[in-house]
Design a protein around this motif. Structure first.
Motif, PDB file in Angstrom:
ATOM      1  N   ILE A 191       0.837  -1.206   0.000  1.00 49.69           N
ATOM      2  CA  ILE A 191       0.000   0.000   0.000  1.00 49.69           C
ATOM      3  C   ILE A 191       0.871   1.255   0.000  1.00 49.69           C
ATOM      4  O   ILE A 191       0.657   2.178  -0.792  1.00 49.69           O
ATOM      5  CB  ILE A 191      -0.950  -0.001   1.216  1.00 49.69           C
ATOM      6  CG1 ILE A 191      -2.023  -1.068   1.044  1.00 49.69           C
ATOM      7  CG2 ILE A 191      -1.578   1.374   1.432  1.00 49.69           C
ATOM      8  CD1 ILE A 191      -2.845  -1.333   2.302  1.00 49.69           C
ATOM      9  N   LEU A 192       1.864   1.291   0.879  1.00 50.94           N
ATOM     10  CA  LEU A 192       2.696   2.490   0.990  1.00 50.94           C
ATOM     11  C   LEU A 192       3.548   2.727  -0.244  1.00 50.94           C
ATOM     12  O   LEU A 192       3.686   3.872  -0.692  1.00 50.94           O
ATOM     13  CB  LEU A 192       3.567   2.414   2.241  1.00 50.94           C
ATOM     14  CG  LEU A 192       2.799   2.517   3.556  1.00 50.94           C
ATOM     15  CD1 LEU A 192       3.740   2.352   4.747  1.00 50.94           C
ATOM     16  CD2 LEU A 192       2.049   3.843   3.660  1.00 50.94           C
ATOM     17  N   LEU A 193       4.101   1.673  -0.809  1.00 49.59           N
ATOM     18  CA  LEU A 193       4.899   1.853  -2.037  1.00 49.59           C
ATOM     19  C   LEU A 193       4.039   2.388  -3.175  1.00 49.59           C
ATOM     20  O   LEU A 193       4.461   3.293  -3.908  1.00 49.59           O
ATOM     21  CB  LEU A 193       5.576   0.545  -2.436  1.00 49.59           C
ATOM     22  CG  LEU A 193       6.762   0.139  -1.575  1.00 49.59           C
ATOM     23  CD1 LEU A 193       7.232  -1.267  -1.963  1.00 49.59           C
ATOM     24  CD2 LEU A 193       7.901   1.137  -1.701  1.00 49.59           C
ATOM     25  N   ASN A 194       2.850   1.834  -3.334  1.00 44.51           N
ATOM     26  CA  ASN A 194       1.959   2.329  -4.389  1.00 44.51           C
ATOM     27  C   ASN A 194       1.540   3.773  -4.131  1.00 44.51           C
ATOM     28  O   ASN A 194       1.465   4.580  -5.062  1.00 44.51           O
ATOM     29  CB  ASN A 194       0.728   1.431  -4.521  1.00 44.51           C
ATOM     30  CG  ASN A 194       1.035   0.173  -5.298  1.00 44.51           C
ATOM     31  OD1 ASN A 194       1.747   0.190  -6.296  1.00 44.51           O
ATOM     32  ND2 ASN A 194       0.501  -0.944  -4.834  1.00 44.51           N
ATOM     33  N   LEU A 195       1.308   4.105  -2.889  1.00 40.08           N
ATOM     34  CA  LEU A 195       0.926   5.472  -2.545  1.00 40.08           C
ATOM     35  C   LEU A 195       2.067   6.449  -2.826  1.00 40.08           C
ATOM     36  O   LEU A 195       1.861   7.508  -3.421  1.00 40.08           O
ATOM     37  CB  LEU A 195       0.506   5.539  -1.074  1.00 40.08           C
ATOM     38  CG  LEU A 195      -0.046   6.865  -0.568  1.00 40.08           C
ATOM     39  CD1 LEU A 195      -1.310   7.256  -1.315  1.00 40.08           C
ATOM     40  CD2 LEU A 195      -0.325   6.778   0.924  1.00 40.08           C
ATOM     41  N   ILE A 196       3.261   6.077  -2.434  1.00 40.15           N
ATOM     42  CA  ILE A 196       4.428   6.935  -2.686  1.00 40.15           C
ATOM     43  C   ILE A 196       4.645   7.107  -4.181  1.00 40.15           C
ATOM     44  O   ILE A 196       4.865   8.218  -4.671  1.00 40.15           O
ATOM     45  CB  ILE A 196       5.685   6.367  -2.005  1.00 40.15           C
ATOM     46  CG1 ILE A 196       5.584   6.528  -0.490  1.00 40.15           C
ATOM     47  CG2 ILE A 196       6.958   7.023  -2.542  1.00 40.15           C
ATOM     48  CD1 ILE A 196       6.625   5.751   0.283  1.00 40.15           C
ATOM     49  N   ALA A 197       4.577   6.006  -4.915  1.00 42.97           N
ATOM     50  CA  ALA A 197       4.803   6.081  -6.364  1.00 42.97           C
ATOM     51  C   ALA A 197       3.772   6.980  -7.041  1.00 42.97           C
ATOM     52  O   ALA A 197       4.106   7.733  -7.958  1.00 42.97           O
ATOM     53  CB  ALA A 197       4.760   4.680  -6.971  1.00 42.97           C
ATOM     54  N   ALA A 198       2.542   6.907  -6.586  1.00 37.62           N
ATOM     55  CA  ALA A 198       1.468   7.660  -7.234  1.00 37.62           C
ATOM     56  C   ALA A 198       1.392   9.122  -6.816  1.00 37.62           C
ATOM     57  O   ALA A 198       0.920   9.955  -7.589  1.00 37.62           O
ATOM     58  CB  ALA A 198       0.126   6.987  -6.946  1.00 37.62           C
ATOM     59  N   THR A 199       1.869   9.455  -5.627  1.00 42.55           N
ATOM     60  CA  THR A 199       1.606  10.802  -5.114  1.00 42.55           C
ATOM     61  C   THR A 199       2.835  11.658  -4.823  1.00 42.55           C
ATOM     62  O   THR A 199       2.692  12.858  -4.614  1.00 42.55           O
ATOM     63  CB  THR A 199       0.768  10.733  -3.818  1.00 42.55           C
ATOM     64  OG1 THR A 199       1.520  10.061  -2.804  1.00 42.55           O
ATOM     65  CG2 THR A 199      -0.565  10.031  -4.059  1.00 42.55           C
ATOM     66  N   SER A 200       4.006  11.070  -4.807  1.00 42.03           N
ATOM     67  CA  SER A 200       5.180  11.851  -4.408  1.00 42.03           C
ATOM     68  C   SER A 200       5.556  12.891  -5.457  1.00 42.03           C
ATOM     69  O   SER A 200       5.710  12.568  -6.637  1.00 42.03           O
ATOM     70  CB  SER A 200       6.381  10.933  -4.164  1.00 42.03           C
ATOM     71  OG  SER A 200       7.511  11.721  -3.833  1.00 42.03           O
ATOM     72  N   PRO A 201       5.754  14.134  -5.014  1.00 43.71           N
ATOM     73  CA  PRO A 201       6.221  15.166  -5.941  1.00 43.71           C
ATOM     74  C   PRO A 201       7.746  15.135  -6.119  1.00 43.71           C
ATOM     75  O   PRO A 201       8.284  15.863  -6.952  1.00 43.71           O
ATOM     76  CB  PRO A 201       5.780  16.467  -5.260  1.00 43.71           C
ATOM     77  CG  PRO A 201       5.812  16.142  -3.805  1.00 43.71           C
ATOM     78  CD  PRO A 201       5.416  14.680  -3.702  1.00 43.71           C
TER      79      PRO A 201
END
Length: 175
Positions: free
Chosen positions: A143-153
């Motif tokens: 979950i966290l890896l996908n979230l970071i990949a999708a939202t990190s600027p």
């Protein structure tokens, strides 16, 4: 009837005015005063989800998670919350379960919330924390890896987005 109870009329304010005042007090840091108003309002309006949500929230801000819990439950049990407040109540309930060590309840609440609001990054983050607490570290990392990949600027992360998403699917992959 105008929706003002006798107690509200005696105090010179109705439900809406009292609720707005309590929210302003919480937001300005007068949380104990807000709590007193909200507890009284909650007694007069036990099935009001907005009152229940605000009452839960003020307890949370005071570190009174055990006292917040039944108010969160009431808030989501009854229809009528705005979409934004429903998200907040679900996050608050899941987080409160987690803080109280009720990890399975936290996971169940947050999984349901993520199913209802799949694009909410905060819900997914709190779900990952609850999963970690239940020993489901693989699911939490995914979950966290996908979230970071999708939202990190961060441009460095963005440059590795395909690799991060690949490894999120299979954390044990070597290539």
């Amino acid at each position: 009837m105008n929706g003002t109870s006798g107690a509200d009329a005696q105090a010179g304010t109705g439900r809406d005015e009292t609720l707005a005042r309590a929210v302003r007090l919480r937001e300005s840091g007068s949380r104990e005063e807000a709590r007193a108003l909200l507890l009284a309002l909650s007694e007069r309006h036990p099935d009001d989800p907005e009152v229940a949500y605000q009452t839960a929230w003020v307890h949370d801000t005071l570190g009174l998670e055990a006292e917040a819990l039944p108010h969160y439950v009431r808030a989501i049990r009854h229809p009528g919350l705005s979409d934004e407040d429903r998200r907040g109540a679900l996050l608050g309930l899941g987080s409160t379960y987690r803080v109280l060590g009720k990890y399975p309840e936290a996971v169940a609440t947050l999984r349901d919330a993520v199913a209802e609001y799949p694009d909410d990054g905060a819900l997914r983050t709190f779900l990952a924390m609850a999963l970690y607490n239940t020993g489901q570290t693989h699911d939490a990392m995914t979950i966290l890896l996908n979230l970071i990949a999708a939202t990190s600027p961060d441009p460095d992360i963005a440059g590795y987005r395909p690799a991060i998403e690949h490894y999120a699917k299979d954390l044990d992959a070597t290539c």
